[in-house]
Design an enzyme around this catalytic site. Structure first.
Site, PDB file in Angstrom:
ATOM      1  CB  VAL A  17      -0.938   0.018   1.232  1.00 38.20           C
ATOM      2  CG1 VAL A  17      -1.908   1.205   1.130  1.00 38.20           C
ATOM      3  CG2 VAL A  17      -1.703  -1.291   1.346  1.00 38.20           C
ATOM      4  N   GLY A  18       0.926   1.926  -1.145  1.00 33.25           N
ATOM      5  CA  GLY A  18       1.681   3.161  -1.259  1.00 33.25           C
ATOM      6  C   GLY A  18       0.773   4.366  -1.221  1.00 33.25           C
ATOM      7  CG  ASN A  19       2.008   7.960   0.619  1.00 27.96           C
ATOM      8  OD1 ASN A  19       1.260   8.106   1.562  1.00 27.96           O
ATOM      9  ND2 ASN A  19       3.308   7.762   0.763  1.00 27.96           N
ATOM     10  CB  THR A  20       0.695   7.464  -5.789  1.00 29.35           C
ATOM     11  OG1 THR A  20       1.263   8.659  -5.231  1.00 29.35           O
ATOM     12  CG2 THR A  20       0.011   7.803  -7.101  1.00 29.35           C
ATOM     13  CG  ASP A 118       7.910   1.996   0.873  1.00 32.36           C
ATOM     14  OD1 ASP A 118       8.306   2.178   2.046  1.00 32.36           O
ATOM     15  OD2 ASP A 118       7.705   2.930   0.078  1.00 32.36           O
ATOM     16  CG  ASP A 138      10.544   2.404  -4.381  1.00 31.07           C
ATOM     17  OD1 ASP A 138       9.769   2.773  -5.284  1.00 31.07           O
ATOM     18  OD2 ASP A 138      10.254   1.508  -3.577  1.00 31.07           O
TER      19      ASP A 138
END
Length: 265
Positions: A17-20, A118, A138
């Site tokens: 789960v990333g911010n974008t 991450d 990254d």
């Protein structure tokens, strides 16, 4: 146990789960068999997360085979929803990347608990795939640099705004500059406002990444292999004079490695 049951016991759902964006990966016998990505929403219920995961799993025709999972999240408000969703699908609470998990990576960092999930996954995968010293770039909402020295020790890194975030900030701060599609300009010297913004944001990011890599190399006293990962890894590899490898699924593969290190079959 029949063959289908044996296969199911070795099938793991990974969620990054990333911010974008949010990445999903399905592992079979430790190998990344399928991937999917979706835009990360501001809010999400466990039912919505489960529906998103089911869409991915239906596409791979492996819905009944998921038996375990692992979640890495840099969005605290969504961590519980994805944890509950994976648990509902697999019948087992998934691992959640954080303090206490074995990583297989030696660290020289003031507080390892501060390192994003991450970043931990990136390091775990890079350690298995590449010889040290190496530097992982990254590319996401932020551009993260992870530095592993010649002894294989994670010695620290850099966190900077990602170039899409920079483009949005530019558009919000300057009334006459709209958000443009971020493609490589034909020339560094833009002949229109759109081309000028593309040159400044895209080529400016290339210059910043290459410049920071040079600074890291000077501080280490030697050069390293540089690996790009994330949504724009291939583009950045083509433009950068320092990046030598692009590994699109490094983070997801790292989650598979972390799962194998921490969960008994």
């Amino acid at each position: 146990m029949d063959k289908r049951g044996e296969a199911a016991a070795r099938t793991v759902l990974a969620v990054d789960v990333g911010n974008t964006t949010t990445g999903l990966g399905l592992f079979e016998d430790g190998d990344l068999a399928a991937t999917w990505s979706l835009t990360t929403p501001e809010r999400m219920t466990a039912d919505e997360a489960r529906a998103a995961a089911l869409s991915f799993l239906h596409a791979t025709e492996r819905v009944p085979e998921v038996r375990d999972g692992i979640v890495a999240s840099v969005v605290p408000g969504l961590t519980d929803a994805w944890t509950a969703a994976v648990a509902a699908l697999s019948g087992r609470r998934p691992l959640v990347v954080g303090p206490g998990l074995k990583t297989g990576v030696r660290m020289r960092y003031h507080d390892p608990a501060e390192i994003g999930a991450d970043r931990i996954a990136d390091l775990a995968a890079a350690k298995e795939s590449y010889e040290p010293p190496f530097l992982v770039v990254d590319l996401g909402t932020t551009t993260n640099f992870e530095v592993v020295d010649e002894d294989g020790v994670f010695v620290g890194g850099i966190i900077a705004p990602g170039f899409k975030l920079s483009a949005r900030a530019l558009a919000e701060a300057a009334a006459q500059l709209a958000v443009v599609d971020l493609r490589t300009p034909a020339s560094v010297i833009g002949k229109s406002t759109r081309e000028a913004v593309q040159a400044g944001v895209v080529m400016g990011e290339v210059a910043r990444i290459d410049g920071l890599i040079d600074m890291v190399w000077r501080e280490l006293g030697y050069e390293t292999l540089v690996i790009a990962t994330g949504e724009d890894a291939q583009t950045m590899r083509a433009l950068s004079s320092r990046i030598r490898a692009a590994d699109d699924h490094l983070t997801l593969r790292g989650l598979g490695i972390l799962h194998a290190l921490n969960r008994r079959p």
